[in-house]
Design an enzyme around this catalytic site. Structure first.
Site, PDB file in Angstrom:
ATOM      1  N   CYS A 189       0.833  -1.208   0.000  1.00  0.00           N
ATOM      2  CA  CYS A 189       0.000   0.000   0.000  1.00  0.00           C
ATOM      3  C   CYS A 189       0.865   1.253   0.000  1.00  0.00           C
ATOM      4  CB  CYS A 189      -0.945  -0.022   1.194  1.00  0.00           C
ATOM      5  SG  CYS A 189      -0.123  -0.225   2.782  1.00  0.00           S
ATOM      6  N   HIS A 210      -1.564   0.793   7.510  1.00  0.00           N
ATOM      7  CA  HIS A 210      -2.005   0.855   6.110  1.00  0.00           C
ATOM      8  C   HIS A 210      -1.859   2.279   5.605  1.00  0.00           C
ATOM      9  CE1 HIS A 210      -4.192  -0.064   2.484  1.00  0.00           C
ATOM     10  NE2 HIS A 210      -5.050   0.913   2.736  1.00  0.00           N
TER      11      HIS A 210
END
Length: 1252
Positions: free
Chosen positions: A50, A316
């Site tokens: 990510c 994330h």
């Protein structure tokens, strides 16, 4: 890291553009979906990527960066295929970065291609299957996006050396910071200039970005008091001030926020989640060195925010990005709903026309050149025009299409047969006038890269162009409002990197909403080809998803018999496969079948069919030609029967579920020689209609009378699962009583009804008990090898089976009183006779068991049939048989066995035969009965010489163990393999006995009888009275060491002379060896006795062994043992190596000297004890020692170890070869090999001490 990130299986696009030279695995799934309403593409997370996705999206939405890459072209960079070649040119750079360059060499080519992919290709990146090989090598660990940004820019700078874009990074991101120190006395200014590609600002203790920049570039630091500055001009310590300013501002300013800090009190990392504000627009003039220019030169606008959600050890990343070029469609959900409502109100007037089927049908008929078209074709035209069938959109409200046309005769004109329709002339003219000026056809689209205009209509331009924000969260793209950025000021999900661009950087008008702007021609061509191929694949996938395969069964290839349809030819020749779109109508299917069967004459009826165990059966007739195939329930792989609807091959066929054929297994009791596969049934299959009554079933299966039983839900072999059909059930049908395909019914004739209790409706015996047994004649004579089968139930008595066998074998009746039945084992051995009053169930006989008819009277139920032998060696003493009463005592049984074997005297006792086929537990209670001692029928007892010791006494063999002199070097090494000298003075020790400890002599001294309550000291004193030990001069028992014998080797060391023998739990078969000592010894429970021997330098041999006593009360670790051995030999600890010897394997296991640097608190927990695996250190173990000062070899093995291993290997090979010869020799089949009889399993008794 980047070269293979977007390397995919491009078989759905073209093999000429991507992945050339690589074999692509064919895709079994659907092609990737097109873009969603935003028209922006995400990037799929490949597992911890990510952070990479967020940075790539930021660079993609930096138009100047993207266009600078596009401007280089393939002439300077080559192509993606060229970069993969082994001889591709590498960019210059530092040696430290060279290794990394190999991994990311095609980075600028990849970014160039990825940008065109994300902008132009009509592909949802969520469906991409990219492979990030480097991420897999890094164990899918998440990395820092700030670090990645610097690595990527450094790689680009190095890779672009020698091209026109060599200054790309410097031109867009390079800035300068100047640090100045001003002397307060001479005003001398000392400055140092620093380059930067991104600025790192503090978060802790700061309210926002402006305050952090103020602290860095406005506030001054003073050198005064004890902290003075040495001025180069004054050449002394003076007071001074230190400050920093921005000397040069880049077009794009990257700011990294220091969210992660370290808590020195808790010694752990943490994430700063406090509120940290940053503006959408910022003026950097207060922080710059030069402030003479216009304010617009210092204004920057935020266009990207990389956000981190989670903690300092994981989380994330996603990114908020401003769409500068307005490439995406920005529309929030609530606003989109408002536009939909507005559009619905605006289109209210046209709704009647668009939704009214009259206007749609009139428009279709007006376009047709023919005057009339079939009604089925009209429905198909409607499906093609509206994308939905009549049944799905209008049937519920207006009814079937044909009926709707009939209800509007003023508009539609139907043919006399009702199969064709046309529009009346008056309505043709009216419809043309209403449609004047309207373009009913959609404009043709160019074969070029474009957006899906029907799915995403062009939105009106906003007043503030280029101010729309999107949240790009891996493959998910969502529009957001600008005020949503304020939510990322604080918390676990907060801003981590900020990207600003100069406000003066304006985009040209032609770039607004134009994804093709400044993209090279070769990339446009690739994307055009890719989009064309994608559209083709999606069309093929749509056709494949809606296509169904139908199996057409032609009536001309079938015949009807036995209640079902069966192909007259092979199944393959009788079936025609047809693939058709499920959205088509039944009329289309009928027309396609007509075209396939050109020779078909007469009516054609299509019926649903289903293959059943009985054959093919027909169900409902397919009707309604205007219905779609999906609507009538035709699924993929359905079977359709094509016939005239009446008969097949001249035979009338009854269709429908009420006439479904059922296959029943009909069982009858068979004679003993009729059952197949050893069964007691004769079995046949019959087919009946499920509407057949039980009366008709009874007449067909049992015309001469009898009863029928059906099998319930359980197993067929259990009597409780069989139920009788009574007279009142005869009117029921096959289906109503629960008979299905494969169900079994049992037909019992009148003479078999003794097995049935008609009152309860159940069998009186298990069906598997109505079984058969084999009987073989062992009574001698000509009929010895003859076998017969005897039918019996589990309640049949063995005496009846014997009489049936005698009659079947045609033997004399007098033999009944002189014979018995004995089961025969798999290897042909006769087992113990079965008492004649036993039933088959009590005798535990299975179906098909082999019994032998032998001479001799069978034991009664109160008698025991026993095997016995003299000594446990079967080769020396044959196994004999005897029958005794179970109430006989052990002494009476012993006398009978001695009498039968021809032995006399009272110096004998009985023992059981253990599972190793050796003499085991003694039957010490001579007056106890065999029944009380659990002696069972078929057990084997062993007559053993010698009287049993009295209760509480032990009879112990004694061995004498003494050290022997070490052999001199140069003697035959093969004589030293085992390391001991065996003195075969006892009959119990054979020449092939296993070796004991190396360097020890072992001889048998004799047996002693001693009470279990006696002490270990008493045992040593009594052992000295043996003839072999009287020559030894031993002053006290403490000069003797006692061991138990384990596999003819000294095993457990017996400590504490005052301890009773019963406390050692020695057992009845223990053997003791006595070792004399030179000095008195009294070992404690925490002292370990080891035999250490020093290796001879330069030779593979050892000197004489020494006894080493090691106190393990504190610890039993490697380090402690090394210290003890080193102190014994007066050597440094780090100059020795030690290993344990395993004499049974002739192997040495080094005891590692590696120690881990751990705290004292954890050392005891971390270090494993040497008494556990893999060393299992115990008393008497041999420890080899290497003096590294004289011998640096780590090999502990000796020549005798090599010879011993070779002997073991040769012995194993000989055993394997002998086993293979026995298996392969046809003269010795496996069932005739002599094998030891398998005894029944008995319970294992284990004595466990009481631990408190």
């Amino acid at each position: 890291m980047f070269g293979d990130l977007f390397e995919e299986d491009f078989s759905f696009i073209s093999n000429n553009h991507y992945g050339k030279g690589k074999k692509s695995k064919p895709r079994e799934s659907e092609p990737p979906a097109p873009r969603d309403f935003t028209n922006l593409s995400g990037i799929k997370n490949q597992g911890g990527t990510c952070y990479l996705n967020s940075l790539l999206q930021t660079l993609l939405f930096t138009p100047e960066f993207r266009e600078a890459l596009f401007s280089l072209g393939p002439e300077e960079l080559g192509t993606l295929d060229d970069s993969r070649k082994p001889d591709a040119k590498m960019g210059s750079g530092s040696l430290a970065f060279g290794k990394y360059l190999k991994m990311i060499q095609p980075v600028e080519i990849t970014l160039d291609w990825v940008s065109s992919w994300c902008i132009l290709l009509d592909l949802d990146m969520d469906s991409m299957a990219a492979v990030c090989r480097e991420e897999q090598k890094m164990e899918m660990r998440q990395h820092d996006v700030q670090e990645l940004n610097r690595i990527l820019f450094s790689a680009l700078e190095t890779s672009l050396v020698g091209t026109s874009g060599h200054d790309l990074i410097n031109r867009l991101y390079h800035g300068i910071v100047v640090n100045q120190i001003v002397c307060k006395e001479c005003k001398n200014v000392s400055e140092r200039q620093e380059d930067f590609l991104d600025l790192t600002v503090a978060v802790k203790g700061v309210a926002g970005l402006e305050e952090a920049l103020w602290n860095m570039y406005v506030e001054e630091e003073y050198f005064e008091n004890d902290n003075l500055y040495r001025c180069g001009a004054c050449d002394k310590l003076v007071e001074a001030s230190k400050s920093a300013k921005l000397r040069k501002l880049p077009p794009f300013l990257t700011i990294s926020l220091l969210r992660f800090n370290f808590d020195f009190e808790k010694c752990e990392r943490y994430k700063e989640t406090s509120c940290y504000t940053f503006p959408i627009q910022i003026n950097l003039k207060p922080f710059c060195e030069q402030t003479e220019m216009d304010d617009s030169e210092y204004m920057y606008e935020l266009f990207s925010v990389i956000i981190h959600k989670g903690g300092c050890y994981g989380g994330h990343y996603h990114v908020y990005i401003r769409d500068v070029d307005e490439l995406g469609n920005w529309q929030l959900q609530e606003e989109e709903n408002g536009l939909i409502e507005e559009k619905a109100l605006r289109d209210t007037e046209n709704a009647k026309d668009t939704e009214n089927p009259l206007a749609v049908l009139k428009g279709i008929l007006l376009e047709e050149e023919a005057k009339q078209i079939p009604v089925d074709q009209l429905g198909q035209k409607l499906l093609e025009k509206k994308g939905v069938s009549w049944n799905k959109k209008y049937r519920k409200q207006y009814g079937p299409l044909r009926k709707y046309l009939q209800n509007h005769p003023q508009i539609f004109q139907l043919s006399p047969d009702g199969n064709k329709v046309s529009l009346k002339e008056t309505h043709k003219l009216l419809f043309k006038l209403d449609s004047h000026g309207q373009n009913l056809q959609s404009p043709s689209q160019k074969n070029d890269v474009q957006w899906n205009c029907e799915k995403n209509p062009p939105r009106p331009r906003a007043a503030s162009a280029g101010c729309h924000w999107f949240d790009l969260n891996d493959s998910k793209v969502q529009p957001i409002k600008e005020k949503d950025i304020e939510k990322q000021f604080q918390g676990k999900e907060s801003a981590y990197m900020l990207f600003y661009r100069k406000a003066q950087l304006k985009r040209p008008p032609e770039a607004r909403g134009n994804p093709r702007y400044q993209i090279p021609e070769h990339l446009l061509n690739e994307m055009n080809a890719a989009n064309t191929e994608l559209q083709k694949k999606r069309a093929e996938c749509d056709s494949a998803n809606n296509g169904i395969d139908l199996h057409l069964h032609l009536s001309s290839c079938y015949k009807f018999h036995n209640g079902a349809l069966h192909p007259s030819l092979s199944w393959k020749e009788s079936v025609v496969d047809l693939t058709i779109d499920r959205r088509k109508t039944l009329g289309d299917l009928r027309q396609a079948v007509f075209q396939m069967l050109e020779s078909w004459e007469g009516d054609m009826v299509l019926s649903m069919a289903k293959p059943l165990p009985a054959g093919l059966h027909l169900y409902q007739v397919l009707d309604g030609d205007e219905l779609t195939l999906h609507g009538i329930g035709l699924a993929d792989g359905a079977d359709v029967f094509v016939w005239n609807g009446k008969e097949v091959g001249g035979t009338k066929v009854l269709a429908g579920p009420e006439h479904e054929p059922v296959v029943l297994n009909v069982l009858r009791l068979a004679e003993h020689n009729e059952g197949s596969k050893g069964q007691h049934f004769s079995e046949a299959q019959h087919v009946f209609s499920c509407s057949t009554s039980l009366g008709q079933l009874h007449s067909a299966l049992a015309p001469a009378g009898g009863i029928i039983l059906k099998n319930g839900s359980g197993a067929e072999t259990e009597a409780k699962n069989w139920e009788v059909f009574h007279e009142e059930d005869m009117k029921e049908t096959v289906r109503s009583v629960g008979l299905r395909d494969g169900c079994s019914v049992l037909i019992l004739d009148s003479h078999d009804q003794s097995f049935v209790n008609v009152a309860s409706g159940n069998l009186t015996a298990f069906t598997y008990d109505i079984s058969w047994l084999q009987v073989k004649n062992f009574c001698g004579g000509e009929e010895e090898e003859k076998h017969v089968k005897i039918t019996a139930t589990i309640e049949t008595v063995m005496s009846d089976i014997k009489m049936k066998a005698i009659r079947e074998l045609q033997l004399e009746e007098e033999l009944a009183n002189k014979s018995c039945l004995r089961p025969v084992s798999g290897n042909g051995k006769l087992l113990s006779p079965v008492p004649e009053d036993y039933t088959v169930k009590e005798a535990e006989l299975k179906m098909g068991s082999l019994l032998g008819l032998c001479r001799g009277k069978a034991p009664t139920s109160t008698q025991l049939f026993l095997y016995f032998m003299v000594g446990s060696d079967q080769s020396c003493s044959p196994e004999m048989e005897i029958v005794v009463e179970e109430t006989a005592s052990v002494s009476e049984c012993l006398n009978l066995m001695l009498e039968k074997s021809g032995l006399s005297g009272d110096n004998w006792h009985l023992r059981r035969l253990d599972w190793c086929y050796e003499a085991g537990e003694a039957l010490s209670q001579e007056n106890a009965t065999l029944k009380e001692l659990n002696v069972c029928r078929g057990d084997t007892l062993v007559i053993t010489e010698g009287k049993l010791p009295e209760k509480g006494f032990l009879k112990i063999p004694i061995w004498w163990l003494k050290p022997s002199s070490h052999k001199k070097h140069g003697e035959n090494a093969q004589d030293q393999v085992n390391g001991i000298t065996w003195k075969m003075e006892a009959l119990q020790v054979s020449a092939a006995a296993e070796p004991t400890h190396p360097g020890l002599d072992l001889c048998y001294a004799g047996r002693i009888e001693i009470a279990g309550e006696a002490s270990l000291e008493d045992l040593k004193m009594q052992a000295l009275t043996l003839p072999c030990c009287q020559e030894q001069v031993v002053p006290l028992p403490s000069f003797l060491r006692a061991w138990t014998m384990d596999n003819k080797r000294p095993g457990k060391l017996l400590r504490d002379n005052k301890r009773r023998l019963s406390d050692y739990r020695l057992g009845a078969r223990v053997e003791i060896c006595i070792e004399p000592l030179q000095e008195e010894e009294n070992l404690g429970p925490q002292e370990l006795l080891l035999r250490v021997q020093m290796g001879i330098p330069g030779e593979r041999d050892y000197s004489s062994s020494w006894d080493l006593v090691w106190d393990i009360s504190k610890e039993c670790t490697t380090w402690a043992l090394r210290q003890r051995v080193a102190s014994h030999y007066c050597l440094p600890v780090d100059k020795i190596e030690i290993a344990k010897y395993f004499p049974e394997r002739f192997e040495w296991l080094p005891i590692s000297s590696w120690t881990q640097q751990i705290s004292k608190r954890k050392r005891r927990k971390k270090q494993a004890s040497l008494q556990s695996a893999p060393y299992h250190l115990k008393d008497g173990d041999i420890i080899g020692v290497k003096n590294l000062l004289l011998d640096d070899t780590k090999d502990f093995s000796t020549v005798r170890d090599d010879i011993g291993k070779e002997k073991q290997r040769q012995l194993a090979l000989e055993k394997r070869k002998s086993r293979q010869e026995h298996v392969q020799d046809p003269l010795f089949p496996e069932e005739r090999l002599p094998t030891k009889p398998r005894k029944p399993e008995v319970a294992l008794s284990i004595s466990v001490g009481v631990f408190r």
